[in-house]
Design a protein around this motif. Structure first.
Motif, PDB file in Angstrom:
ATOM      1  N   SER A 211      16.007  35.908  27.408  1.00 41.28           N
ATOM      2  CA  SER A 211      14.855  36.454  26.691  1.00 41.28           C
ATOM      3  C   SER A 211      13.791  35.382  26.584  1.00 41.28           C
ATOM      4  CB  SER A 211      15.261  36.942  25.292  1.00 41.28           C
ATOM      5  OG  SER A 211      15.728  35.865  24.497  1.00 41.28           O
TER       6      SER A 211
ATOM      7  N   MET B  31      11.058  42.409  31.494  1.00 42.09           N
ATOM      8  CA  MET B  31      12.290  43.169  31.602  1.00 42.09           C
ATOM      9  C   MET B  31      13.034  43.168  30.270  1.00 42.09           C
ATOM     10  SD  MET B  31      13.448  41.735  35.358  1.00 42.09           S
ATOM     11  CE  MET B  31      14.987  42.645  35.359  1.00 42.09           C
ATOM     12  N   HIS B  32      14.005  44.071  30.136  1.00 44.20           N
ATOM     13  CA  HIS B  32      14.753  44.124  28.883  1.00 44.20           C
ATOM     14  C   HIS B  32      15.537  42.828  28.683  1.00 44.20           C
ATOM     15  CE1 HIS B  32      18.070  45.170  31.658  1.00 44.20           C
ATOM     16  NE2 HIS B  32      18.871  44.732  30.689  1.00 44.20           N
ATOM     17  N   ASP B  33      15.725  42.450  27.429  1.00 42.58           N
ATOM     18  CA  ASP B  33      16.498  41.246  27.112  1.00 42.58           C
ATOM     19  C   ASP B  33      17.969  41.449  27.460  1.00 42.58           C
ATOM     20  OD1 ASP B  33      14.188  40.133  26.152  1.00 42.58           O
ATOM     21  OD2 ASP B  33      14.668  40.484  24.041  1.00 42.58           O
TER      22      ASP B  33
ATOM     23  N   ASP C 150      21.588  40.539  26.160  1.00 51.84           N
ATOM     24  CA  ASP C 150      22.266  40.049  24.965  1.00 51.84           C
ATOM     25  C   ASP C 150      23.328  39.014  25.325  1.00 51.84           C
ATOM     26  OD1 ASP C 150      20.791  41.747  23.328  1.00 51.84           O
ATOM     27  OD2 ASP C 150      22.244  43.388  23.545  1.00 51.84           O
TER      28      ASP C 150
ATOM     29  N   ASP D 106      13.238  48.701  34.117  1.00 54.21           N
ATOM     30  CA  ASP D 106      12.792  47.326  34.318  1.00 54.21           C
ATOM     31  C   ASP D 106      11.806  47.230  35.475  1.00 54.21           C
ATOM     32  OD1 ASP D 106      14.045  46.068  32.238  1.00 54.21           O
ATOM     33  OD2 ASP D 106      15.851  45.577  33.359  1.00 54.21           O
TER      34      ASP D 106
ATOM     35  N   ARG E 204       8.463  48.180  34.154  1.00 55.65           N
ATOM     36  CA  ARG E 204       7.876  47.168  33.277  1.00 55.65           C
ATOM     37  C   ARG E 204       7.374  45.953  34.047  1.00 55.65           C
ATOM     38  NH1 ARG E 204      12.923  47.756  30.394  1.00 55.65           N
ATOM     39  NH2 ARG E 204      12.742  49.179  28.607  1.00 55.65           N
TER      40      ARG E 204
END
Length: 277
Positions: free
Chosen positions: A109, A119-121, A123, A205, A208
């Motif tokens: 992130s 893009m999405h983080d 975890d 993603d 984005r």
């Protein structure tokens, strides 16, 4: 940047396989020749690492590793991973260490590259597994060591991000009484889930970031080479340095995250001050 943020950067930049095989392990010097009674070391320093796995951007981060042992048994802390050797000495003609491993895999992130950052983080997750190290001492000269090491780690829980298996040979020797040199070759296999988590691009993603969608399958993920040096200043104090290069291969290298926005060749360099006891 705070110290906590820098450690997060370090974790997201290097996967556990790279940290273990060609990274933190190289900063673990052997300043004492005999492992009798209570023994160990603490190494504090810094390292330059990629911003994320496959990035072409680099940043500094703090580094802390340590080891606490009694005779041949030990707990070994390598950044975000803890290993334990539970193998008694003298059971085989060659040296053998093995035991469980527990690690925290940081996510991805807030990275420098804007497209990847869109893009999405990813975890963070806990990974569990084990390692085996087979070695021989005094092979080509006094106090040298040659061996091979393998370690497998799998993400656990609902956020588990797959499995990596790291393996490769190593060799260390003392050209002078105060100086120890080492070389390590590594390779890492990653499962499909691991590669898809870290290198795959789904439709959301892609929208984005502007990357094309990409499905990453499992297979060989990287190969690497590192060199390290430890200089003994006194009986207890020393300095350590390392440098290495890792090349992403297979589906990891072909990901647009790497091919279009990053670099499949990943370097690192670090140094630390060592206290041995």
């Amino acid at each position: 940047m705070t110290v906590a943020t820098a450690f997060l950067r370090l974790g997201s930049a290097l996967p556990l396989s790279l940290l273990l095989v060609v990274g933190l392990a190289c900063l673990a010097p052997v300043l004492a020749d005999e492992k009798k009674g209570v023994n160990g070391y603490l190494n504090l320093g810094g390292v330059m690492v990629p911003d994320y796995e496959g990035s072409s951007d680099y940043r500094p981060a703090p580094l802390a590793v340590g080891k606490l042992g009694y005779d041949e048994f030990y707990l070994d802390l390598r950044g975000p991973e803890l290993r334990a050797n539970i193998m008694p000495a003298g059971l085989l003609p060659l040296g053998l260490e093995l035991g469980p491993s527990l690690a925290y895999r940081f996510g991805r992130s807030d990275v420098e590259n804007d497209r990847v950052d869109a893009m999405h983080d990813i975890d963070g997750t806990v990974a569990a597994g084990g390692f085996v190290k087979l070695y021989a001492d005094t092979v080509l000269q006094a106090r040298d060591q040659i061996g091979v090491e393998i370690e497998a780690l799998s993400g656990v829980g609902s956020n588990g991000d797959g499995t990596t298996v790291s393996f490769g040979p190593f060799y260390s020797f003392w050209p002078w009484d105060q100086l120890r040199l080492g070389i390590r070759i590594s390779a890492t296999y990653a499962s499909g889930k691991y590669n898809e988590t870290h290198f795959g691009i789904d439709a959301a993603d892609a929208a984005r970031s502007g990357f094309t969608t990409y499905d990453a399958d499992g297979g060989m993920k990287d190969v690497g080479l590192s060199i390290n040096a430890t200089y003994r200043l006194t009986e207890h104090w020393g300095i350590a340095a390392l440098a290495g290069i890792t090349r992403l291969v297979g589906d990891a290298a072909d990901s647009p995250i790497v091919e279009d926005a990053g670099d499949a060749t990943q370097g690192f360099v670090g140094a630390g001050l060592v206290y041995n006891f």
